[in-house]
Motif scaffolding. Structure first.
Motif, PDB file in Angstrom:
ATOM      1  N   TRP A  14      -5.224 -10.771  -3.947  1.00  0.00           N
ATOM      2  CA  TRP A  14      -4.708  -9.412  -3.733  1.00  0.00           C
ATOM      3  C   TRP A  14      -4.364  -9.159  -2.284  1.00  0.00           C
ATOM      4  CZ3 TRP A  14      -3.484  -7.622  -8.168  1.00  0.00           C
ATOM      5  CH2 TRP A  14      -4.199  -8.055  -9.286  1.00  0.00           C
ATOM      6  N   ASN A  15      -5.141  -9.687  -1.381  1.00  0.00           N
ATOM      7  CA  ASN A  15      -4.986  -9.406   0.045  1.00  0.00           C
ATOM      8  C   ASN A  15      -3.997 -10.380   0.688  1.00  0.00           C
ATOM      9  OD1 ASN A  15      -5.575  -8.078   2.456  1.00  0.00           O
ATOM     10  ND2 ASN A  15      -7.079  -9.609   3.017  1.00  0.00           N
ATOM     11  N   GLY A  16      -2.724 -10.063   0.595  1.00  0.00           N
ATOM     12  CA  GLY A  16      -1.692 -10.881   1.224  1.00  0.00           C
ATOM     13  C   GLY A  16      -1.632 -12.308   0.714  1.00  0.00           C
ATOM     14  N   PRO A  17      -1.540 -12.520  -0.591  1.00  0.00           N
ATOM     15  CA  PRO A  17      -1.487 -13.892  -1.108  1.00  0.00           C
ATOM     16  C   PRO A  17      -0.185 -14.600  -0.761  1.00  0.00           C
ATOM     17  CG  PRO A  17      -1.055 -12.326  -2.861  1.00  0.00           C
ATOM     18  CD  PRO A  17      -1.440 -11.524  -1.655  1.00  0.00           C
ATOM     19  N   TRP A  41       1.800  -5.516  -1.000  1.00  0.00           N
ATOM     20  CA  TRP A  41       2.868  -5.968  -1.897  1.00  0.00           C
ATOM     21  C   TRP A  41       2.764  -5.174  -3.196  1.00  0.00           C
ATOM     22  CZ3 TRP A  41       1.451  -9.279  -6.209  1.00  0.00           C
ATOM     23  CH2 TRP A  41       0.086  -9.579  -6.263  1.00  0.00           C
ATOM     24  N   SER A  42       3.864  -5.076  -3.919  1.00  0.00           N
ATOM     25  CA  SER A  42       3.928  -4.195  -5.082  1.00  0.00           C
ATOM     26  C   SER A  42       2.979  -4.587  -6.213  1.00  0.00           C
ATOM     27  CB  SER A  42       5.367  -4.099  -5.611  1.00  0.00           C
ATOM     28  OG  SER A  42       5.875  -5.383  -5.937  1.00  0.00           O
ATOM     29  N   GLY A  43       2.471  -5.794  -6.198  1.00  0.00           N
ATOM     30  CA  GLY A  43       1.499  -6.206  -7.212  1.00  0.00           C
ATOM     31  C   GLY A  43       0.080  -5.742  -6.923  1.00  0.00           C
ATOM     32  N   ASN A  44      -0.165  -5.261  -5.714  1.00  0.00           N
ATOM     33  CA  ASN A  44      -1.501  -4.797  -5.342  1.00  0.00           C
ATOM     34  C   ASN A  44      -1.599  -3.292  -5.611  1.00  0.00           C
ATOM     35  OD1 ASN A  44      -4.039  -4.401  -4.329  1.00  0.00           O
ATOM     36  ND2 ASN A  44      -3.657  -5.418  -2.369  1.00  0.00           N
ATOM     37  N   ILE A  45      -1.591  -2.954  -6.881  1.00  0.00           N
ATOM     38  CA  ILE A  45      -1.587  -1.561  -7.324  1.00  0.00           C
ATOM     39  C   ILE A  45      -2.814  -0.804  -6.815  1.00  0.00           C
ATOM     40  CG2 ILE A  45      -1.576  -0.037  -9.368  1.00  0.00           C
ATOM     41  CD1 ILE A  45       1.024  -1.675  -8.929  1.00  0.00           C
ATOM     42  N   ARG A  46      -3.976  -1.463  -6.786  1.00  0.00           N
ATOM     43  CA  ARG A  46      -5.191  -0.778  -6.341  1.00  0.00           C
ATOM     44  C   ARG A  46      -5.067  -0.299  -4.901  1.00  0.00           C
ATOM     45  NH1 ARG A  46      -9.649  -4.919  -8.543  1.00  0.00           N
ATOM     46  NH2 ARG A  46      -8.130  -6.281  -7.612  1.00  0.00           N
ATOM     47  N   MET A  47      -4.515  -1.150  -4.015  1.00  0.00           N
ATOM     48  CA  MET A  47      -4.375  -0.758  -2.609  1.00  0.00           C
ATOM     49  C   MET A  47      -3.375   0.379  -2.471  1.00  0.00           C
ATOM     50  SD  MET A  47      -5.582  -1.295   0.336  1.00  0.00           S
ATOM     51  CE  MET A  47      -5.209   0.012   1.491  1.00  0.00           C
ATOM     52  N   ARG A 106      10.073   0.202   1.144  1.00  0.00           N
ATOM     53  CA  ARG A 106       9.925  -0.759   0.059  1.00  0.00           C
ATOM     54  C   ARG A 106      11.014  -1.797   0.292  1.00  0.00           C
ATOM     55  NH1 ARG A 106       7.880  -1.129  -5.366  1.00  0.00           N
ATOM     56  NH2 ARG A 106       6.837   0.838  -4.972  1.00  0.00           N
ATOM     57  N   ILE A 107      10.586  -2.997   0.632  1.00  0.00           N
ATOM     58  CA  ILE A 107      11.536  -4.071   0.876  1.00  0.00           C
ATOM     59  C   ILE A 107      11.570  -4.901  -0.399  1.00  0.00           C
ATOM     60  CG2 ILE A 107      12.157  -6.033   2.321  1.00  0.00           C
ATOM     61  CD1 ILE A 107       9.824  -3.384   3.627  1.00  0.00           C
ATOM     62  N   ARG A 108      12.688  -4.821  -1.093  1.00  0.00           N
ATOM     63  CA  ARG A 108      12.776  -5.390  -2.432  1.00  0.00           C
ATOM     64  C   ARG A 108      12.692  -6.909  -2.417  1.00  0.00           C
ATOM     65  NH1 ARG A 108      17.931  -3.921  -4.714  1.00  0.00           N
ATOM     66  NH2 ARG A 108      18.629  -4.162  -2.583  1.00  0.00           N
ATOM     67  N   ALA A 144       7.712  -5.770  -0.844  1.00  0.00           N
ATOM     68  CA  ALA A 144       6.798  -5.480   0.256  1.00  0.00           C
ATOM     69  C   ALA A 144       6.736  -3.958   0.378  1.00  0.00           C
ATOM     70  CB  ALA A 144       7.288  -6.102   1.554  1.00  0.00           C
ATOM     71  N   ILE A 145       5.546  -3.421   0.547  1.00  0.00           N
ATOM     72  CA  ILE A 145       5.335  -1.980   0.597  1.00  0.00           C
ATOM     73  C   ILE A 145       4.725  -1.609   1.944  1.00  0.00           C
ATOM     74  CG2 ILE A 145       4.137  -0.003  -0.464  1.00  0.00           C
ATOM     75  CD1 ILE A 145       6.097  -1.392  -2.390  1.00  0.00           C
ATOM     76  N   LYS A 146       5.289  -0.572   2.571  1.00  0.00           N
ATOM     77  CA  LYS A 146       4.752  -0.014   3.811  1.00  0.00           C
ATOM     78  C   LYS A 146       4.404   1.443   3.529  1.00  0.00           C
ATOM     79  CE  LYS A 146       5.346  -1.713   7.536  1.00  0.00           C
ATOM     80  NZ  LYS A 146       4.304  -2.366   8.285  1.00  0.00           N
ATOM     81  N   MET A 147       3.184   1.830   3.895  1.00  0.00           N
ATOM     82  CA  MET A 147       2.744   3.212   3.721  1.00  0.00           C
ATOM     83  C   MET A 147       2.162   3.685   5.042  1.00  0.00           C
ATOM     84  SD  MET A 147       1.104   3.012  -0.119  1.00  0.00           S
ATOM     85  CE  MET A 147       1.017   4.785  -0.390  1.00  0.00           C
ATOM     86  N   GLY A 148       2.151   5.000   5.244  1.00  0.00           N
ATOM     87  CA  GLY A 148       1.616   5.513   6.493  1.00  0.00           C
ATOM     88  C   GLY A 148       1.221   6.968   6.408  1.00  0.00           C
ATOM     89  N   ILE A 149       0.490   7.374   7.452  1.00  0.00           N
ATOM     90  CA  ILE A 149       0.062   8.766   7.570  1.00  0.00           C
ATOM     91  C   ILE A 149       0.065   9.148   9.046  1.00  0.00           C
ATOM     92  CG2 ILE A 149      -2.418   8.202   7.668  1.00  0.00           C
ATOM     93  CD1 ILE A 149      -2.814  10.787   5.894  1.00  0.00           C
ATOM     94  N   LEU A 150       0.492  10.383   9.315  1.00  0.00           N
ATOM     95  CA  LEU A 150       0.518  10.911  10.663  1.00  0.00           C
ATOM     96  C   LEU A 150      -0.752  11.723  10.913  1.00  0.00           C
ATOM     97  CD1 LEU A 150       4.201  12.204  10.688  1.00  0.00           C
ATOM     98  CD2 LEU A 150       3.330   9.979  11.481  1.00  0.00           C
TER      99      LEU A 150
END
Length: 179
Positions: A37-40, A134-140, A154-156, A168-174
Motif C-alpha cells: 500500500w505504501n508506495g509499491p 496512488w489511486s489503489g490506496n483507498i484507505r489513505m 490526479r495524474i492519470r 497518482a494522487i496529491k492531496m493537501g490542506i492549508l
C-alpha cells in the motif's frame, strides 16, 4: 522528549529499540504487507540498520523532528513523517505508515495522522501540508479526506502496480482550513 497522546496511540521520538522494530518491519518482515500500500510503485533499496538509524536524526525545523514513532500497546507499529517540498512557499509533504497489519482498520492511522498534522500546524508556521499516494490506496485517500485534505491533483495512469496502471494522487490542506 516529544510525546503526543491520543486515545489509541502515542506519537514519540524514536528510540534505539524503535529503530530495530521499524527496520524489521520495513526490510526483514517476510510478508511486507505495508509495502503493498505504501508506495509499491517505488523500488526501494535495502539499507543497513545504521544508515536507517542515521536517517532519523534530523529536524524539519529547530526542535521539530521530521518523523515520530506511532506506539500502541507499548510497541512501535509505524511512524508519521514529513519532508520539504518547497521552503519558499512553506510547504511540507507528510505521510504515515503502520507496518503492523494487526492495527489496520481500527482508526489507529487516522488518529496518528490527525495528531501529526495538528502538531505540525501548532509548533510551526507552515502554510500547507500535502500527501501523495496512488489511486489503489483507498484507505489513505479516505483518511486524508476525513481530516480535511482536498484532492489537488490526479495524474492519470502514472503508477504501475502488478502490471496495472493507477493514478497518482496529491492531496493537501492549508493552515486556515485546519483551524
Amino acid at each position: 522528549m516529544i510525546e503526543i497522546n491520543g486515545e489509541k496511540i502515542v506519537l514519540t521520538e524514536v528510540t534505539d529499540q524503535d529503530i530495530d522494530t521499524l527496520y524489521y518491519w520495513k526490510y526483514e518482515d517476510k510478508q511486507q504487507e505495508a509495502k503493498k500500500w505504501n508506495g509499491p510503485y517505488t523500488p526501494e533499496e535495502e539499507i543497513t540498520k545504521e544508515m536507517y538509524r542515521q536517517n532519523w536524526n534530523h529536524d524539519i525545523f529547530p526542535h521539530v523532528p521530521s518523523s515520530l514513532v506511532i506506539r500502541c500497546d507499548g510497541k512501535a507499529i509505524g511512524y508519521v513523517g514529513c519532508y520539504w517540498v518547497d521552503k519558499n512557499t512553506n510547504w511540507l509533504e507528510t505521510g504515515i505508515v503502520i507496518y503492523d497489519f494487526n492495527y489496520w482498520n481500527g482508526g489507529y492511522g487516522t488518529q496518528a495522522y490527525k495528531l501529526w498534522i495538528d502538531y505540525l500546524f501548532k509548533v510551526t508556521d507552515i502554510h500547507r501540508l500535502g500527501m501523495s499516494t496512488w489511486s489503489g490506496n483507498i484507505r489513505m485517500i479516505k483518511v486524508a479526506a476525513k481530516l480535511g485534505m482536498k484532492e489537488e491533483a490526479r495524474i492519470r495512469e502514472a503508477r504501475i502496480i502488478n502490471g496495472e496502471f493507477f493514478d497518482a494522487i496529491k492531496m493537501g490542506i492549508l493552515r486556515r482550513e485546519w483551524k
